[in-house]
Design a protein around this motif. Structure first.
Motif, short mmCIF file in Angstrom:
data_model
loop_
_atom_site.label_atom_id
_atom_site.label_comp_id
_atom_site.label_asym_id
_atom_site.label_seq_id
_atom_site.Cartn_x
_atom_site.Cartn_y
_atom_site.Cartn_z
N ALA A 8 37.66 -28.60 -12.03
CA ALA A 8 36.76 -28.13 -10.97
C ALA A 8 37.51 -28.08 -9.65
O ALA A 8 38.43 -28.88 -9.42
CB ALA A 8 35.55 -29.06 -10.86
N LYS A 9 37.10 -27.15 -8.79
CA LYS A 9 37.66 -27.04 -7.43
C LYS A 9 36.50 -26.78 -6.46
O LYS A 9 35.51 -26.15 -6.83
CB LYS A 9 38.71 -25.94 -7.37
CG LYS A 9 39.95 -26.27 -8.20
CD LYS A 9 41.12 -25.35 -7.92
CE LYS A 9 42.35 -25.81 -8.73
NZ LYS A 9 43.52 -24.93 -8.50
N ILE A 10 36.66 -27.22 -5.23
CA ILE A 10 35.57 -27.12 -4.26
C ILE A 10 35.96 -26.19 -3.11
O ILE A 10 37.13 -26.14 -2.71
CB ILE A 10 35.19 -28.53 -3.75
CG1 ILE A 10 33.87 -28.51 -2.98
CG2 ILE A 10 36.31 -29.15 -2.92
CD1 ILE A 10 33.26 -29.90 -2.79
N THR A 11 34.96 -25.43 -2.63
CA THR A 11 35.16 -24.56 -1.46
C THR A 11 33.95 -24.69 -0.55
O THR A 11 32.94 -25.30 -0.91
CB THR A 11 35.26 -23.06 -1.87
OG1 THR A 11 34.00 -22.65 -2.41
CG2 THR A 11 36.37 -22.81 -2.86
N GLY A 12 34.05 -24.03 0.60
CA GLY A 12 32.87 -23.86 1.45
C GLY A 12 31.87 -22.94 0.78
O GLY A 12 32.15 -22.34 -0.26
N ALA A 13 30.68 -22.86 1.38
CA ALA A 13 29.61 -22.04 0.78
C ALA A 13 29.22 -20.86 1.66
O ALA A 13 28.36 -20.06 1.27
CB ALA A 13 28.39 -22.90 0.49
N TYR A 14 29.79 -20.75 2.85
CA TYR A 14 29.65 -19.57 3.71
C TYR A 14 28.19 -19.18 3.93
O TYR A 14 27.43 -19.95 4.50
CB TYR A 14 30.56 -18.45 3.19
CG TYR A 14 31.99 -18.95 3.18
CD1 TYR A 14 32.71 -19.07 4.34
CD2 TYR A 14 32.57 -19.42 1.99
CE1 TYR A 14 33.99 -19.61 4.36
CE2 TYR A 14 33.86 -19.96 1.99
CZ TYR A 14 34.55 -20.05 3.18
OH TYR A 14 35.80 -20.61 3.19
N GLN A 15 27.75 -18.03 3.45
CA GLN A 15 26.38 -17.56 3.78
C GLN A 15 25.29 -18.25 2.94
O GLN A 15 24.10 -17.98 3.12
CB GLN A 15 26.24 -16.05 3.54
CG GLN A 15 27.35 -15.20 4.15
CD GLN A 15 27.47 -15.41 5.65
OE1 GLN A 15 26.46 -15.47 6.36
NE2 GLN A 15 28.68 -15.53 6.14
N LEU A 16 25.68 -19.11 2.03
CA LEU A 16 24.68 -19.80 1.20
C LEU A 16 24.04 -20.94 1.99
O LEU A 16 24.67 -21.50 2.89
CB LEU A 16 25.34 -20.38 -0.05
CG LEU A 16 25.86 -19.39 -1.08
CD1 LEU A 16 26.81 -20.10 -2.05
CD2 LEU A 16 24.71 -18.78 -1.83
N PRO A 17 22.83 -21.36 1.61
CA PRO A 17 22.23 -22.53 2.26
C PRO A 17 22.98 -23.83 1.95
O PRO A 17 22.91 -24.77 2.74
CB PRO A 17 20.81 -22.58 1.71
CG PRO A 17 20.62 -21.40 0.84
CD PRO A 17 21.92 -20.68 0.69
N ALA A 18 23.67 -23.90 0.82
CA ALA A 18 24.42 -25.11 0.47
C ALA A 18 25.63 -25.27 1.40
O ALA A 18 26.02 -24.33 2.10
CB ALA A 18 24.89 -25.01 -0.98
N LYS A 19 26.23 -26.48 1.38
CA LYS A 19 27.43 -26.72 2.21
C LYS A 19 28.71 -26.41 1.42
O LYS A 19 29.72 -26.04 2.00
CB LYS A 19 27.49 -28.19 2.63
CG LYS A 19 26.38 -28.61 3.57
CD LYS A 19 26.59 -30.07 4.00
CE LYS A 19 25.34 -30.63 4.65
NZ LYS A 19 25.00 -31.97 4.21
N TYR A 20 28.65 -26.66 0.13
CA TYR A 20 29.84 -26.49 -0.71
C TYR A 20 29.48 -25.72 -1.99
O TYR A 20 28.34 -25.82 -2.48
CB TYR A 20 30.40 -27.84 -1.18
CG TYR A 20 30.87 -28.77 -0.09
CD1 TYR A 20 32.10 -28.57 0.54
CD2 TYR A 20 30.10 -29.87 0.29
CE1 TYR A 20 32.55 -29.45 1.51
CE2 TYR A 20 30.53 -30.75 1.26
CZ TYR A 20 31.76 -30.53 1.87
OH TYR A 20 32.20 -31.41 2.85
N VAL A 21 30.50 -25.04 -2.53
CA VAL A 21 30.42 -24.54 -3.91
C VAL A 21 31.49 -25.29 -4.71
O VAL A 21 32.65 -25.34 -4.28
CB VAL A 21 30.66 -23.02 -4.00
CG1 VAL A 21 30.60 -22.57 -5.47
CG2 VAL A 21 29.65 -22.25 -3.16
N ILE A 22 31.07 -25.89 -5.80
CA ILE A 22 32.03 -26.53 -6.71
C ILE A 22 32.19 -25.60 -7.91
O ILE A 22 31.24 -25.35 -8.64
CB ILE A 22 31.54 -27.93 -7.15
CG1 ILE A 22 31.34 -28.83 -5.92
CG2 ILE A 22 32.54 -28.56 -8.11
CD1 ILE A 22 30.73 -30.18 -6.22
N HIS A 23 33.40 -25.08 -8.06
CA HIS A 23 33.67 -24.10 -9.12
C HIS A 23 34.23 -24.85 -10.33
O HIS A 23 35.18 -25.63 -10.20
CB HIS A 23 34.72 -23.09 -8.64
CG HIS A 23 34.37 -22.45 -7.34
ND1 HIS A 23 33.77 -21.21 -7.26
CD2 HIS A 23 34.51 -22.89 -6.06
CE1 HIS A 23 33.58 -20.92 -5.97
NE2 HIS A 23 34.02 -21.92 -5.23
#
Ligand code: AR6
Length: 171
Positions: A61-76
């Protein structure tokens, strides 16, 4: 004990949680299904950050910002492609959930929503995948006492029923 796990039926891109999990592929450069929905909703900055990550192995898994999403992070994370069940699929799927939770803890995430990793175009059987998801999350969070809230975000009513029944058996 299981009050840190909840099932809901929703589009994961709409959720106001600290982190949402993306069922990605090893390129991390987008695709269909939930991956496509997340990239569309987050905007092109997500792809720009993913381009810097050099892909991701199956089960990792890797983590990024979430940009226009309401969440703070996206974990891929990259789930296994179902090949009949004798190719380490169950262990790899469990590793996805563990590695996502480990990243969540490292980033002080308090709420994380998971889609049914591998249960779309990767064809992992839905009930078995839900059992692995619930058992792995339950074991991990019980051991860590992290206080993380986990939402199992189901796209369909049928998927939500499967998770509810698996959760009821786990309690
Ligand atoms: N919100 C929540 N769940 C969703 C959403 C959504 N917006 N859209 C789909 N799902 P899949 P996989 C559910 O195929 O099997 C991509 O092309 C869906 O109903 O998205 O891990 C990647 O780039 C299903 O239960 O992911 C990879 O190439 C679950 O999300 C590949 O698909 C996962 O379905 C990964 O395949």
């Amino acid at each position: 004990m299981q009050n840190f796990m909840t099932v809901l039926q929703a589009d994961i891109t709409t959720l106001n949680v600290d982190a949402i999990v993306n069922a990605a592929n090893r390129s991390l450069l987008g695709g269909g299904g939930v991956d496509g929905a997340i990239h569309r909703a987050a905007g092109s900055e997500l792809l720009a950050e993913c381009l810097l990550l050099d892909g991701c192995e199956t089960g990792a898994a890797k983590i990024t910002g979430a940009y226009q999403l309401p969440a703070k992070y996206v974990i891929h994370t990259v789930g296994p492609v179902w090949q009949g069940g004798q190719h380490n699929e169950a262990a790899l799927l469990a590793a996805c959930y563990q590695n996502c939770l480990q990243l969540a803890m490292q980033h002080a995430v308090k709420s994380v929503a998971f889609p049914g990793i591998s249960t779309g175009v990767y064809h992992f059987p839905k009930r078995q995948a839900a059992e692995i998801a619930v058992t792995t999350v339950n074991n991990y969070l019980s051991a860590q006492q992290s206080g993380i809230q986990v939402l199992f975000c189901c796209f369909s009513a049928e998927d939500a029923r499967i998770y509810q029944s698996v959760l009821a058996l786990t309690i």
